[in-house]
Design a protein around this motif. Structure first.
Motif, PDB file in Angstrom:
ATOM      1  N   VAL A   1      -0.661  -7.926  -6.607  1.00 38.45           N
ATOM      2  CA  VAL A   1       0.568  -7.171  -6.345  1.00 38.45           C
ATOM      3  C   VAL A   1       1.141  -7.585  -4.995  1.00 38.45           C
ATOM      4  O   VAL A   1       0.417  -7.974  -4.089  1.00 38.45           O
ATOM      5  CB  VAL A   1       0.330  -5.640  -6.315  1.00 38.45           C
ATOM      6  CG1 VAL A   1       0.059  -5.100  -7.693  1.00 38.45           C
ATOM      7  CG2 VAL A   1      -0.804  -5.279  -5.369  1.00 38.45           C
ATOM      8  N   ARG A   2       2.468  -7.498  -4.901  1.00 38.70           N
ATOM      9  CA  ARG A   2       3.130  -7.723  -3.625  1.00 38.70           C
ATOM     10  C   ARG A   2       3.093  -6.394  -2.869  1.00 38.70           C
ATOM     11  O   ARG A   2       3.472  -5.354  -3.420  1.00 38.70           O
ATOM     12  CB  ARG A   2       4.567  -8.153  -3.894  1.00 38.70           C
ATOM     13  CG  ARG A   2       5.317  -8.748  -2.747  1.00 38.70           C
ATOM     14  CD  ARG A   2       6.408  -9.680  -3.297  1.00 38.70           C
ATOM     15  NE  ARG A   2       7.169  -9.019  -4.375  1.00 38.70           N
ATOM     16  CZ  ARG A   2       8.312  -8.378  -4.188  1.00 38.70           C
ATOM     17  NH1 ARG A   2       8.867  -8.337  -2.990  1.00 38.70           N
ATOM     18  NH2 ARG A   2       8.942  -7.814  -5.192  1.00 38.70           N
ATOM     19  N   ILE A   3       2.629  -6.437  -1.630  1.00 38.75           N
ATOM     20  CA  ILE A   3       2.553  -5.197  -0.856  1.00 38.75           C
ATOM     21  C   ILE A   3       3.594  -5.251   0.251  1.00 38.75           C
ATOM     22  O   ILE A   3       3.588  -6.153   1.083  1.00 38.75           O
ATOM     23  CB  ILE A   3       1.146  -5.020  -0.258  1.00 38.75           C
ATOM     24  CG1 ILE A   3       0.117  -4.984  -1.393  1.00 38.75           C
ATOM     25  CG2 ILE A   3       1.062  -3.732   0.561  1.00 38.75           C
ATOM     26  CD1 ILE A   3      -1.318  -5.079  -0.921  1.00 38.75           C
TER      27      ILE A   3
ATOM     28  N   ALA B   1      -8.225   6.950  -4.359  1.00 38.25           N
ATOM     29  CA  ALA B   1      -8.983   6.383  -5.485  1.00 38.25           C
ATOM     30  C   ALA B   1      -8.088   6.220  -6.711  1.00 38.25           C
ATOM     31  O   ALA B   1      -8.131   5.197  -7.404  1.00 38.25           O
ATOM     32  CB  ALA B   1     -10.185   7.267  -5.805  1.00 38.25           C
ATOM     33  N   ARG B   2      -7.240   7.219  -6.948  1.00 38.07           N
ATOM     34  CA  ARG B   2      -6.346   7.135  -8.111  1.00 38.07           C
ATOM     35  C   ARG B   2      -5.292   6.038  -7.934  1.00 38.07           C
ATOM     36  O   ARG B   2      -4.843   5.433  -8.895  1.00 38.07           O
ATOM     37  CB  ARG B   2      -5.656   8.491  -8.362  1.00 38.07           C
ATOM     38  CG  ARG B   2      -6.422   9.334  -9.390  1.00 38.07           C
ATOM     39  CD  ARG B   2      -5.586  10.497  -9.843  1.00 38.07           C
ATOM     40  NE  ARG B   2      -5.398  11.452  -8.751  1.00 38.07           N
ATOM     41  CZ  ARG B   2      -4.568  12.494  -8.821  1.00 38.07           C
ATOM     42  NH1 ARG B   2      -3.836  12.696  -9.901  1.00 38.07           N
ATOM     43  NH2 ARG B   2      -4.454  13.317  -7.800  1.00 38.07           N
ATOM     44  N   LEU B   3      -4.895   5.817  -6.668  1.00 38.36           N
ATOM     45  CA  LEU B   3      -3.938   4.734  -6.406  1.00 38.36           C
ATOM     46  C   LEU B   3      -4.570   3.387  -6.755  1.00 38.36           C
ATOM     47  O   LEU B   3      -3.950   2.553  -7.427  1.00 38.36           O
ATOM     48  CB  LEU B   3      -3.515   4.758  -4.933  1.00 38.36           C
ATOM     49  CG  LEU B   3      -2.697   3.550  -4.458  1.00 38.36           C
ATOM     50  CD1 LEU B   3      -1.342   3.506  -5.172  1.00 38.36           C
ATOM     51  CD2 LEU B   3      -2.505   3.593  -2.945  1.00 38.36           C
ATOM     52  N   ILE B   4      -5.810   3.183  -6.303  1.00 41.42           N
ATOM     53  CA  ILE B   4      -6.492   1.929  -6.590  1.00 41.42           C
ATOM     54  C   ILE B   4      -6.649   1.770  -8.113  1.00 41.42           C
ATOM     55  O   ILE B   4      -6.423   0.688  -8.657  1.00 41.42           O
ATOM     56  CB  ILE B   4      -7.890   1.885  -5.906  1.00 41.42           C
ATOM     57  CG1 ILE B   4      -7.771   2.192  -4.405  1.00 41.42           C
ATOM     58  CG2 ILE B   4      -8.575   0.550  -6.156  1.00 41.42           C
ATOM     59  CD1 ILE B   4      -7.080   1.167  -3.572  1.00 41.42           C
ATOM     60  N   ASP B   5      -6.997   2.855  -8.791  1.00 36.85           N
ATOM     61  CA  ASP B   5      -7.122   2.822 -10.250  1.00 36.85           C
ATOM     62  C   ASP B   5      -5.811   2.398 -10.918  1.00 36.85           C
ATOM     63  O   ASP B   5      -5.808   1.613 -11.854  1.00 36.85           O
ATOM     64  CB  ASP B   5      -7.495   4.211 -10.798  1.00 36.85           C
ATOM     65  CG  ASP B   5      -8.969   4.515 -10.604  1.00 36.85           C
ATOM     66  OD1 ASP B   5      -9.713   3.577 -10.241  1.00 36.85           O
ATOM     67  OD2 ASP B   5      -9.359   5.679 -10.799  1.00 36.85           O
TER      68      ASP B   5
ATOM     69  N   ASP C   1       3.797  -4.766 -10.158  1.00 32.64           N
ATOM     70  CA  ASP C   1       4.078  -5.992  -9.401  1.00 32.64           C
ATOM     71  C   ASP C   1       4.173  -5.749  -7.900  1.00 32.64           C
ATOM     72  O   ASP C   1       3.814  -6.594  -7.103  1.00 32.64           O
ATOM     73  CB  ASP C   1       5.420  -6.601  -9.845  1.00 32.64           C
ATOM     74  CG  ASP C   1       5.362  -7.100 -11.273  1.00 32.64           C
ATOM     75  OD1 ASP C   1       4.242  -7.398 -11.735  1.00 32.64           O
ATOM     76  OD2 ASP C   1       6.427  -7.158 -11.915  1.00 32.64           O
ATOM     77  N   GLU C   2       4.737  -4.586  -7.552  1.00 34.09           N
ATOM     78  CA  GLU C   2       4.969  -4.330  -6.133  1.00 34.09           C
ATOM     79  C   GLU C   2       4.533  -2.923  -5.751  1.00 34.09           C
ATOM     80  O   GLU C   2       4.813  -1.960  -6.448  1.00 34.09           O
ATOM     81  CB  GLU C   2       6.463  -4.481  -5.784  1.00 34.09           C
ATOM     82  CG  GLU C   2       6.725  -4.248  -4.295  1.00 34.09           C
ATOM     83  CD  GLU C   2       8.207  -4.284  -3.909  1.00 34.09           C
ATOM     84  OE1 GLU C   2       9.067  -4.240  -4.805  1.00 34.09           O
ATOM     85  OE2 GLU C   2       8.482  -4.337  -2.704  1.00 34.09           O
ATOM     86  N   VAL C   3       3.838  -2.849  -4.610  1.00 31.02           N
ATOM     87  CA  VAL C   3       3.484  -1.552  -4.041  1.00 31.02           C
ATOM     88  C   VAL C   3       4.210  -1.436  -2.705  1.00 31.02           C
ATOM     89  O   VAL C   3       3.995  -2.239  -1.798  1.00 31.02           O
ATOM     90  CB  VAL C   3       1.959  -1.420  -3.833  1.00 31.02           C
ATOM     91  CG1 VAL C   3       1.631  -0.099  -3.132  1.00 31.02           C
ATOM     92  CG2 VAL C   3       1.220  -1.506  -5.163  1.00 31.02           C
ATOM     93  N   VAL C   4       5.116  -0.459  -2.604  1.00 33.54           N
ATOM     94  CA  VAL C   4       5.840  -0.218  -1.350  1.00 33.54           C
ATOM     95  C   VAL C   4       5.115   0.879  -0.591  1.00 33.54           C
ATOM     96  O   VAL C   4       4.974   1.996  -1.085  1.00 33.54           O
ATOM     97  CB  VAL C   4       7.292   0.246  -1.619  1.00 33.54           C
ATOM     98  CG1 VAL C   4       8.052   0.385  -0.305  1.00 33.54           C
ATOM     99  CG2 VAL C   4       8.011  -0.699  -2.570  1.00 33.54           C
TER     100      VAL C   4
ATOM    101  N   ARG D   1      -7.217  -2.200   1.314  1.00 38.32           N
ATOM    102  CA  ARG D   1      -7.870  -1.794   0.065  1.00 38.32           C
ATOM    103  C   ARG D   1      -7.238  -2.480  -1.147  1.00 38.32           C
ATOM    104  O   ARG D   1      -7.893  -2.664  -2.170  1.00 38.32           O
ATOM    105  CB  ARG D   1      -7.775  -0.269  -0.114  1.00 38.32           C
ATOM    106  CG  ARG D   1      -8.645   0.536   0.818  1.00 38.32           C
ATOM    107  CD  ARG D   1     -10.113   0.497   0.450  1.00 38.32           C
ATOM    108  NE  ARG D   1     -10.398   0.931  -0.925  1.00 38.32           N
ATOM    109  CZ  ARG D   1     -10.678   2.183  -1.280  1.00 38.32           C
ATOM    110  NH1 ARG D   1     -10.706   3.118  -0.377  1.00 38.32           N
ATOM    111  NH2 ARG D   1     -10.944   2.487  -2.541  1.00 38.32           N
ATOM    112  N   LEU D   2      -5.946  -2.805  -1.038  1.00 37.62           N
ATOM    113  CA  LEU D   2      -5.238  -3.381  -2.195  1.00 37.62           C
ATOM    114  C   LEU D   2      -5.277  -4.904  -2.196  1.00 37.62           C
ATOM    115  O   LEU D   2      -4.780  -5.544  -3.116  1.00 37.62           O
ATOM    116  CB  LEU D   2      -3.784  -2.886  -2.219  1.00 37.62           C
ATOM    117  CG  LEU D   2      -3.627  -1.390  -2.526  1.00 37.62           C
ATOM    118  CD1 LEU D   2      -2.192  -0.938  -2.276  1.00 37.62           C
ATOM    119  CD2 LEU D   2      -4.038  -1.085  -3.968  1.00 37.62           C
ATOM    120  N   GLU D   3      -5.867  -5.465  -1.150  1.00 38.36           N
ATOM    121  CA  GLU D   3      -5.994  -6.912  -1.075  1.00 38.36           C
ATOM    122  C   GLU D   3      -6.801  -7.402  -2.274  1.00 38.36           C
ATOM    123  O   GLU D   3      -7.774  -6.778  -2.668  1.00 38.36           O
ATOM    124  CB  GLU D   3      -6.729  -7.288   0.218  1.00 38.36           C
ATOM    125  CG  GLU D   3      -6.050  -8.371   1.019  1.00 38.36           C
ATOM    126  CD  GLU D   3      -6.759  -8.551   2.353  1.00 38.36           C
ATOM    127  OE1 GLU D   3      -6.065  -8.473   3.381  1.00 38.36           O
ATOM    128  OE2 GLU D   3      -7.989  -8.728   2.340  1.00 38.36           O
TER     129      GLU D   3
END
Ligand SMILES: [Zn+2]
Length: 198
Positions: free
Chosen positions: A164-166, A124-128, A136-139, A158-160
């Motif tokens: 951000v570039r995943i 949840a905190r990541l999504i927040d 810009d980017e989540v690795v 979930r991050l769709e």
């Protein structure tokens, strides 16, 4: 027959990962013989860890400051976020010194077998954080295990929809490989060759 106190210490040590009862007893003897030097240093280090280490409310790292040193380091790139399963993975990646962004520690991996659900992890905190913008980017730096990859795909879903570039680590990583056990060259290569999650 050792005294109760020594037995208590030996059985506490025997619970550490990688230490069985036999090596725990050897460690106790070693420490007793070095009471003034090694034992005092160990006691002090343990007390510091017990009294001063806190979990970072932002990323889940452990440090003596809150937020942690990585989250407050302005030389790091706040636009790049690397998601790892455990603090040990953060340490492994940071030892490789290739990733200059910030981290997010999940505190585990999704596992049907062990009953670990999304709400059990620091998701949840990541999504927040991502929803808060400025990233810009989540690795997704999960382990190359089935559960690690399931977790990565769940997070990608979930991050769709966020801008951000995943990406995920290139898995020339050995299958079943855990980041913590990789040498720095392999880890660096996996990070450099990271690719969009598919
Ligand atoms: Zn932090």
């Amino acid at each position: 027959m050792a005294s109760q106190e020594i037995e208590a210490l030996a059985s506490a040590l025997a619970r550490l990962p990688g230490l069985g009862p036999r090596s725990a007893r050897r460690a106790v003897l070693w420490l007793i013989k070095r009471r003034e030097t090694a034992l005092t240093g160990l006691v002090d280090a343990l007390a510091t860890v017990r009294d001063r280490l806190v979990e970072c409310p932002t990323c889940g790292n452990v440090d003596t400051t809150s937020p942690c040193g990585i989250c407050t380091d302005t030389r790091r790139d706040a636009r790049s976020l690397c998601v790892v399963e455990d603090v040990s993975d953060l340490w492994a990646l940071d030892r490789a010194r290739l990733f200059t962004g910030r981290y997010h520690v999940l505190g585990g991996r999704l596992s049907a077998l062990d009953g670990v659900r999304p709400e059990d992890l620091n998701i949840a905190r990541l999504i927040d954080r991502v929803a808060g913008g400025g990233i810009d980017e989540v690795v997704l730096a999960m382990n190359a295990t089935l559960e690690g990859q399931t977790t990565a795909h769940y997070l990608a879903e979930r991050l769709e929809g966020y801008p951000v570039r995943i990406t995920q680590l290139a898995h020339g990583l050995p299958v079943g490989g855990e980041l913590d056990y990789l040498d720095e060259g392999t880890l660096a290569q996996a990070l450099r060759a990271r690719r969009p999650i598919g």
